[in-house]
Structure formats: C-alpha cells, structure tokens
Design a protein around this motif. Structure first.
Motif, PDB file in Angstrom:
ATOM      1  N   PHE A 297       0.836  -1.205   0.000  1.00  0.00           N
ATOM      2  CA  PHE A 297       0.000   0.000   0.000  1.00  0.00           C
ATOM      3  C   PHE A 297       0.867   1.250   0.000  1.00  0.00           C
ATOM      4  O   PHE A 297       0.620   2.198  -0.757  1.00  0.00           O
ATOM      5  CB  PHE A 297      -0.925  -0.010   1.215  1.00  0.00           C
ATOM      6  CG  PHE A 297      -1.726   1.261   1.380  1.00  0.00           C
ATOM      7  CD1 PHE A 297      -2.881   1.469   0.645  1.00  0.00           C
ATOM      8  CD2 PHE A 297      -1.314   2.239   2.279  1.00  0.00           C
ATOM      9  CE1 PHE A 297      -3.609   2.649   0.788  1.00  0.00           C
ATOM     10  CE2 PHE A 297      -2.030   3.416   2.431  1.00  0.00           C
ATOM     11  CZ  PHE A 297      -3.187   3.613   1.687  1.00  0.00           C
TER      12      PHE A 297
ATOM     13  N   VAL B 265       1.146   4.324  -2.750  1.00  0.00           N
ATOM     14  CA  VAL B 265       0.996   5.719  -2.328  1.00  0.00           C
ATOM     15  C   VAL B 265       2.242   6.530  -2.684  1.00  0.00           C
ATOM     16  O   VAL B 265       2.150   7.663  -3.169  1.00  0.00           O
ATOM     17  CB  VAL B 265       0.705   5.799  -0.814  1.00  0.00           C
ATOM     18  CG1 VAL B 265       0.801   7.234  -0.319  1.00  0.00           C
ATOM     19  CG2 VAL B 265      -0.675   5.231  -0.511  1.00  0.00           C
TER      20      VAL B 265
ATOM     21  N   SER C 245       2.210   9.567  -5.286  1.00  0.00           N
ATOM     22  CA  SER C 245       2.551  10.873  -4.719  1.00  0.00           C
ATOM     23  C   SER C 245       3.724  11.509  -5.453  1.00  0.00           C
ATOM     24  O   SER C 245       3.683  12.696  -5.810  1.00  0.00           O
ATOM     25  CB  SER C 245       2.885  10.734  -3.232  1.00  0.00           C
ATOM     26  OG  SER C 245       1.784  10.245  -2.496  1.00  0.00           O
TER      27      SER C 245
ATOM     28  N   TYR D  45       8.252   7.503   3.092  1.00  0.00           N
ATOM     29  CA  TYR D  45       7.632   6.253   2.656  1.00  0.00           C
ATOM     30  C   TYR D  45       8.612   5.124   2.347  1.00  0.00           C
ATOM     31  O   TYR D  45       8.318   3.964   2.649  1.00  0.00           O
ATOM     32  CB  TYR D  45       6.709   6.513   1.465  1.00  0.00           C
ATOM     33  CG  TYR D  45       5.562   7.443   1.782  1.00  0.00           C
ATOM     34  CD1 TYR D  45       5.218   7.729   3.107  1.00  0.00           C
ATOM     35  CD2 TYR D  45       4.835   8.060   0.784  1.00  0.00           C
ATOM     36  CE1 TYR D  45       4.184   8.590   3.412  1.00  0.00           C
ATOM     37  CE2 TYR D  45       3.785   8.925   1.079  1.00  0.00           C
ATOM     38  CZ  TYR D  45       3.476   9.183   2.392  1.00  0.00           C
ATOM     39  OH  TYR D  45       2.440  10.040   2.688  1.00  0.00           O
TER      40      TYR D  45
ATOM     41  N   CYS E 187      -8.485  13.152   5.604  1.00  0.00           N
ATOM     42  CA  CYS E 187      -7.499  12.073   5.781  1.00  0.00           C
ATOM     43  C   CYS E 187      -6.889  12.086   7.174  1.00  0.00           C
ATOM     44  O   CYS E 187      -6.602  11.015   7.739  1.00  0.00           O
ATOM     45  CB  CYS E 187      -6.386  12.216   4.740  1.00  0.00           C
ATOM     46  SG  CYS E 187      -6.853  11.710   3.081  1.00  0.00           S
TER      47      CYS E 187
ATOM     48  N   LYS F  33      -1.505   8.963   5.489  1.00  0.00           N
ATOM     49  CA  LYS F  33      -0.390   8.993   4.544  1.00  0.00           C
ATOM     50  C   LYS F  33      -0.875   9.142   3.105  1.00  0.00           C
ATOM     51  O   LYS F  33      -0.158   9.672   2.248  1.00  0.00           O
ATOM     52  CB  LYS F  33       0.450   7.730   4.699  1.00  0.00           C
ATOM     53  CG  LYS F  33       1.336   7.727   5.947  1.00  0.00           C
ATOM     54  CD  LYS F  33       2.120   6.435   6.050  1.00  0.00           C
ATOM     55  CE  LYS F  33       3.188   6.510   7.141  1.00  0.00           C
ATOM     56  NZ  LYS F  33       2.673   6.841   8.468  1.00  0.00           N
ATOM     57  N   SER F  34      -2.079   8.680   2.816  1.00  0.00           N
ATOM     58  CA  SER F  34      -2.588   8.771   1.449  1.00  0.00           C
ATOM     59  C   SER F  34      -2.957  10.194   1.062  1.00  0.00           C
ATOM     60  O   SER F  34      -3.271  10.459  -0.108  1.00  0.00           O
ATOM     61  CB  SER F  34      -3.815   7.866   1.279  1.00  0.00           C
ATOM     62  OG  SER F  34      -4.921   8.354   2.025  1.00  0.00           O
TER      63      SER F  34
ATOM     64  N   VAL G 212      -1.507  11.989  -2.069  1.00  0.00           N
ATOM     65  CA  VAL G 212      -1.858  11.532  -3.419  1.00  0.00           C
ATOM     66  C   VAL G 212      -2.938  12.399  -4.051  1.00  0.00           C
ATOM     67  O   VAL G 212      -2.956  12.605  -5.270  1.00  0.00           O
ATOM     68  CB  VAL G 212      -2.335  10.059  -3.376  1.00  0.00           C
ATOM     69  CG1 VAL G 212      -2.811   9.595  -4.747  1.00  0.00           C
ATOM     70  CG2 VAL G 212      -1.217   9.164  -2.873  1.00  0.00           C
ATOM     71  N   TYR G 213      -3.833  12.950  -3.244  1.00  0.00           N
ATOM     72  CA  TYR G 213      -5.082  13.480  -3.765  1.00  0.00           C
ATOM     73  C   TYR G 213      -4.953  14.779  -4.561  1.00  0.00           C
ATOM     74  O   TYR G 213      -5.678  14.979  -5.539  1.00  0.00           O
ATOM     75  CB  TYR G 213      -6.080  13.690  -2.617  1.00  0.00           C
ATOM     76  CG  TYR G 213      -6.411  12.419  -1.881  1.00  0.00           C
ATOM     77  CD1 TYR G 213      -6.604  11.228  -2.569  1.00  0.00           C
ATOM     78  CD2 TYR G 213      -6.525  12.393  -0.497  1.00  0.00           C
ATOM     79  CE1 TYR G 213      -6.891  10.054  -1.904  1.00  0.00           C
ATOM     80  CE2 TYR G 213      -6.813  11.222   0.180  1.00  0.00           C
ATOM     81  CZ  TYR G 213      -6.996  10.058  -0.522  1.00  0.00           C
ATOM     82  OH  TYR G 213      -7.274   8.900   0.136  1.00  0.00           O
TER      83      TYR G 213
END
Length: 345
Positions: free
Chosen positions: A19, A23, A27, A67, A243, A275-276, A279-280
């Motif tokens: 995962f 991510v 990212s 990460y 998040c 942590k995600s 990405v957004y």
C-alpha cells in the motif's frame, strides 16, 4: 518487549508495504508533474501560484523522505534503524504535516482575498507577500517539529510498530499540554479558518451572480472560473482534513483512554489513510482543472514513443471576462490557463 517489532501479522505487514509503495509512486509522480508544469510556465506564473507549488513540495517531501523507510520496515516485519530513524521519521511526518495544513490555511485566506477582486485584473497579492508567507509556513512547521526534541512532547513508535509519530500514549501526563496545543493550533483553528474562508467565497460568488441579473446559462466566465476554482480548493482542503481527522481522533483516544486496549489494526488504518493525503491533490487538479489536464496530455504527447497528439482549446478555456457595471460581459484580458493552479490560492 521490542517496541520496534511489528504487532501485525506477516501478511498484513506485506500488504502495508505494498500500500505504501502505491501511495509513494502516485505521490511522487503526481506532485512531480505539478512541479514540472509550474516550471514550464514559470515565466507566466502569478504570485499566488507559489502557494500551490509549495503545497506540492510538502507532499513530495513527505513521500520521498518517509515512505521508503516505512516500506522497507513493513517488508522486514520490524522498524529499521531503531530510535534514531524513529525520531527522524516522526519529525519529518510532523514537519510536513504541519506545513501542509498551514499551506492550506494560507491558500484559503489568499483565495478569499482574490475572490473580493474577481472583477478586476489588478494583482491583489504581491510576490514579496507570497514569498514571505511561504517562508513563514516552513518556519512555523519547523518550530512545531522541533518542540518534542526540545522537551515539550515526545516522538515514538506507533502501536502497530511499523511507523513512528508523536508518542501519544507516553504523553498522557507529561505532554498533555503539548497535545492540546498541537490539536488547537494545527487542526482545529486551521479547519475553522478554512471553512470560514470558503464559506465567505461561496457567499461572494452567490451575491455576484445575483447582481448580474442573468440566467445560469449566460453566467459570466469569471464567475464560472471562480466557482470551479472554489470547488478545487474545497476538495483539496477536505481531502487533507478528512485524511488526518481519523488519525487525530484515534490519537486523542489514546491520550484519554490509553492504547493498551486498542488493537494494532485500529491504529494502523487511520495512519495509512493519513499517509494517502499526499496523493489526492494532483488527482484533483487533473480531474477538475482543464488546463492542468491539457498540459499533462501535452507532456505525454511530447514523449518519443507518442506519435499523434490532438489538443483542443475553447475560448472559455483561454479568456477571462469580467462583469461590467452595465451588466454585460466583456473581455478585458486573456489568461492562457483558465484553471491554473495559481488561482486555487
């Protein structure tokens, strides 16, 4: 008991590592694209755009510095490096997290100021002001990140053993004032400011639209533009706060109720969700910003293996109109990127 050993099953460790890999890749690629697009059009960059670039830097910095170590630890079923890397990882996470939320606050405030001058091409935010704001964001985040090292607060491993952050359980007594101050100044107040700014922008757009006295189909381009930019800015803010809120709630629970009765999986999921957040933002730009999508497409078409590229631009994408006092929409100036990242600020 080894506090740096994984409290998860081997299968969940592998899944966590995979995962984090996804991510990290999304990212790094997404935020690098944002920076590349900003560099390509740096000569035409408006002052507020620097805040959007700064936000991409915070997300990219978190992905690059954190990460890979977390992935390697997950696949090793044990946190690598011991206390030294744990403090480094926790400090980096806190540093980039605070920088991101404060960047969003400044974006909301600047966006609010710009919305009150939407009918004029005159610059309301200078380069000097934006640069000072960016410097302030990094200094503010660094000060908060250093406080646990200086004795107010503490860094330590997460309950599931494959990540490090603020040692919530260890701060139930000695660091309680730090936790409350951190939540108030870095989550609660920023969230309130962001909500108030975007609510004010929405009211301003509604009043401007009503004063125009025309139908929705003939809405001036400047209002359409600001409405779309408002959507982008709100989604970015909601994505980050959404998040991090579950992680904040679990952290507060561990402060008041302890972590002994909390399963490792319960502490893992909010941490991965937080942590995600890196990405957004590029995804939101790509979905809702026509110019960003077009620039990414153009970059992809410039690759050696790409032979055919078709680009289309409409007048609405390239021209901003302002509403004159007589109620008519007339072109006043042209701006090549109708939904450029700058205007999200």
């Amino acid at each position: 008991m080894d506090i740096y050993a994984s409290a998860l099953s081997p299968g969940m460790d592998i899944g966590t590592g995979c995962f984090l890999l996804v991510v990290a890749v999304l990212s790094i690629v997404g935020n690098l694209l944002v920076l590349v697009m900003a560099y390509k059009r740096s000569a035409k960059m408006k002052p507020p755009e620097l805040l959007s670039v700064n936000l991409a830097v915070t997300d990219l910095g978190a992905a690059v510095t954190m990460y890979p170590l977390a992935m390697a630890s997950a696949w090793s079923h044990h946190w690598l490096g011991g206390h030294a890397t744990c403090v480094y990882y926790a400090l980096a996470g806190f540093f980039f997290g605070v920088a991101s939320i404060m960047n969003l606050v400044i974006l909301a405030i600047v966006r609010f100021i710009v919305s009150h001058n939407m009918q004029s091409p005159k610059e309301t935010i200078s380069w000097r002001t934006v640069k000072l704001l960016c410097v302030w964001i990094w200094i503010y985040a660094l000060l908060w990140a250093l406080l646990p090292i200086l004795g107010w607060g503490r860094y330590g491993p997460e309950p599931f053993g494959l990540s490090c952050s603020l040692a919530w359980g260890a701060m139930r007594e000695e660091g309680f004032s730090f936790v409350i101050s951190m939540f108030v100044f870095n989550l609660l107040l920023p969230s309130i400011i962001i909500v108030c700014c975007y609510f004010g922008i929405s009211i301003k757009l509604y009043i401007t639209y009503k004063k125009s006295g025309i139908s929705c189909n003939r809405m001036p381009n400047v209002i359409r533009l600001h409405r779309r930019l408002l959507i982008i800015a709100i989604l970015i803010s909601v994505g980050f706060i959404g998040c991090w809120t579950p992680y904040g709630m679990v952290s507060l629970w561990s402060i008041f109720r302890g972590i002994d009765n909390m399963p490792p999986e319960v502490s893992l999921l909010p941490c991965m969700f937080a942590k995600s957040s890196t990405v957004y933002n590029p995804l939101i730009y790509y979905i809702f910003s026509r110019s960003f999508k077009a620039e990414v497409h153009q970059l992809r078409c410039s690759w050696p293996l790409q032979k055919v590229c078709h680009m289309t631009h409409s007048m609405e994408d390239n021209t901003i109109y302002v509403l004159e006092n007589n109620g008519k929409s007339q072109p006043t100036f042209q701006e090549p990127t109708e939904t450029r990242l700058a205007n999200t600020s």
